[in-house]
Design a protein around this motif. Structure first.
Motif, PDB file in Angstrom:
ATOM      1  N   TYR A 169       0.811  -1.218   0.000  1.00 17.12           N
ATOM      2  CA  TYR A 169       0.000   0.000   0.000  1.00 17.12           C
ATOM      3  C   TYR A 169       0.840   1.261   0.000  1.00 17.12           C
ATOM      4  N   ARG A 170       2.145   1.121   0.120  1.00 12.08           N
ATOM      5  CA  ARG A 170       3.040   2.252  -0.169  1.00 12.08           C
ATOM      6  C   ARG A 170       3.375   2.309  -1.652  1.00 12.08           C
TER       7      ARG A 170
ATOM      8  N   GLY B 125      -1.743   2.833  -4.840  1.00 11.67           N
ATOM      9  CA  GLY B 125      -2.829   3.638  -4.296  1.00 11.67           C
ATOM     10  C   GLY B 125      -4.081   3.435  -5.127  1.00 11.67           C
TER      11      GLY B 125
ATOM     12  N   ALA C 255      -3.658   7.326   5.145  1.00  7.63           N
ATOM     13  CA  ALA C 255      -2.642   7.102   4.119  1.00  7.63           C
ATOM     14  C   ALA C 255      -1.238   7.134   4.698  1.00  7.63           C
ATOM     15  N   ARG C 256      -1.019   8.036   5.661  1.00  4.20           N
ATOM     16  CA  ARG C 256       0.310   8.181   6.245  1.00  4.20           C
ATOM     17  C   ARG C 256       0.152   8.711   7.663  1.00  4.20           C
TER      18      ARG C 256
ATOM     19  N   ARG D 192      -6.131  12.012   0.270  1.00  7.36           N
ATOM     20  CA  ARG D 192      -5.550  10.898   1.027  1.00  7.36           C
ATOM     21  C   ARG D 192      -4.584  10.109   0.154  1.00  7.36           C
ATOM     22  N   THR D 193      -4.955   9.896  -1.090  1.00  7.49           N
ATOM     23  CA  THR D 193      -4.092   9.154  -2.010  1.00  7.49           C
ATOM     24  C   THR D 193      -2.855   9.962  -2.381  1.00  7.49           C
TER      25      THR D 193
ATOM     26  N   ALA E  12      -0.393   9.593   0.339  1.00  7.48           N
ATOM     27  CA  ALA E  12       0.305   8.305   0.295  1.00  7.48           C
ATOM     28  C   ALA E  12       1.443   8.315  -0.722  1.00  7.48           C
TER      29      ALA E  12
ATOM     30  N   THR F  28       1.912   7.111  -3.814  1.00  6.42           N
ATOM     31  CA  THR F  28       2.293   5.817  -4.375  1.00  6.42           C
ATOM     32  C   THR F  28       2.659   5.962  -5.855  1.00  6.42           C
TER      33      THR F  28
ATOM     34  N   LEU G 209      -1.170   3.713  -9.380  1.00  3.41           N
ATOM     35  CA  LEU G 209      -2.486   4.204  -8.990  1.00  3.41           C
ATOM     36  C   LEU G 209      -3.567   3.462  -9.760  1.00  3.41           C
TER      37      LEU G 209
END
Length: 253
Positions: free
Chosen positions: A66-67, A70, A90-91, A141-142, A145, A147, A150
C-alpha cells in the motif's frame, strides 16, 4: 472468480509500463472492476500471478504494497472520525503542513478550513460531505500516500455537478508521473491515454490506442457509438454534459 464454478476473468495477460496510463473499458459485467481490484489485492487470483517489478504481489507485505499501490474508487469509504484522521489513514505520521498540502492539491482545503473545527472537524458530526467533496478527500488521502502506482475507478462519474470540475482538477494533480490503471465508464474522457484494454465476458478482446481501436470496428467502436449517442441525448435535453477540462486531458496524455 467468486465461486469455484464461475470464472470472472480468464486468460488475461498484460503489462503496465512505468509512467503510462492504461484504461479498462467494456460492457457492464465484463470484469473491469474485478481486474482493477486485483492489483491492490482486494481479491487474489485463482491461477496465474500479478507482479510488480518481477515480484508476486502475494509475497509483498501489505504495508509495502500500500506504499506502492494507491487507489481511488467511486465508492468512497470514510471512517467515523476527523478530517485529519481520514487523511492520515494514508500516512499516520503526516504533519499538519503535509495534510494541508495534499488537501490544497485535491481542491478540498478551502472547504475544510470553512468548517467549525477545520481539519479537526468530525465527519458525521460537524460536517456531512457531498459525493464530490468525499471524492476530493479520498484523492487528497491518495496524494498523501504518494504511491507510484495508482488504480482509479473513473472518479468523476458520480460526482455532484458543482464538484465535478474540482474533482477533475484534483485528478490531474494525482495522475501526473504515475503508472495509472483507470476503469473508464465514459469513453470520451480517455481518448488520450497510452493504451486501452477492452474486456468482454472476462476476457481481453482488444487493446490499442483510441485511433486504432476506433478504426478497427470492433467492440470498442460499438461502445464508442453508444457513448456518443448518450452525449447527444444529454445535449438534446439541454442538460450540459460534464466538461472535459483541457488540463485533465493534458494530464491523460
Amino acid at each position: 472468480g467468486y465461486r469455484a464454478d464461475h470464472q470472472v476473468l480468464r486468460g488475461v495477460d498484460l503489462e503496465l509500463a512505468p509512467g503510462t496510463m492504461t484504461a479498462l473499458v467494456g460492457p457492464s459485467g465484463s470484469g473491469k472492476s474485478t481486474l482493477a481490484k486485483l492489483l491492490p489485492r482486494f481479491y487474489d487470483v485463482d491461477s496465474g500471478r500479478i507482479t510488480i517489478g518481477g515480484k508476486d504481489i502475494r509475497d509483498i507485505p501489505s504495508a509495502e504494497l500500500y506504499r506502492t499501490v494507491g487507489f481511488v474508487f467511486q465508492d468512497v469509504r470514510l471512517i467515523r472520525g476527523t478530517i485529519a484522521d481520514n487523511l492520515r489513514l494514508a500516512r499516520p505520521e503526516a504533519d499538519v503542513a503535509e495534510l494541508e498540502r495534499a488537501a490544497r492539491a485535491a481542491r478540498i482545503h478551502d472547504r475544510i478550513t470553512a468548517l467549525p473545527r477545520g481539519y479537526d472537524s468530525e465527519i458525521g458530526v460537524d460536517v456531512v460531505l457531498s459525493g464530490g467533496e468525499a471524492q476530493r478527500l479520498s484523492i487528497a488521502r491518495t496524494l498523501l500516500a504518494d504511491t507510484p502506482i495508482l488504480v482509479l475507478d473513473e472518479a468523476t462519474a458520480f460526482a455532484d455537478p458543482e464538484s465535478e470540475a474540482a474533482v477533475q482538477d484534483a485528478l490531474a494533480e494525482l495522475v501526473a508521473g504515475r503508472t495509472v490503471l483507470v476503469i473508464a465508464h465514459r469513453l470520451h474522457t480517455i481518448t488520450g491515454v497510452d493504451r486501452i484494454l477492452v474486456l468482454e465476458n472476462g476476457t481481453l478482446v482488444e487493446q490499442g490506442d483510441h485511433a486504432g481501436l476506433h478504426a478497427a470496428g470492433g467492440l470498442y467502436q460499438r461502445l464508442w457509438e453508444i457513448n456518443a449517442a448518450a452525449l447527444a441525448d444529454v445535449a438534446a435535453t439541454d442538460r450540459p454534459a460534464a466538461p472535459v477540462r483541457a488540463d485533465v486531458e493534458e494530464a491523460l496524455r
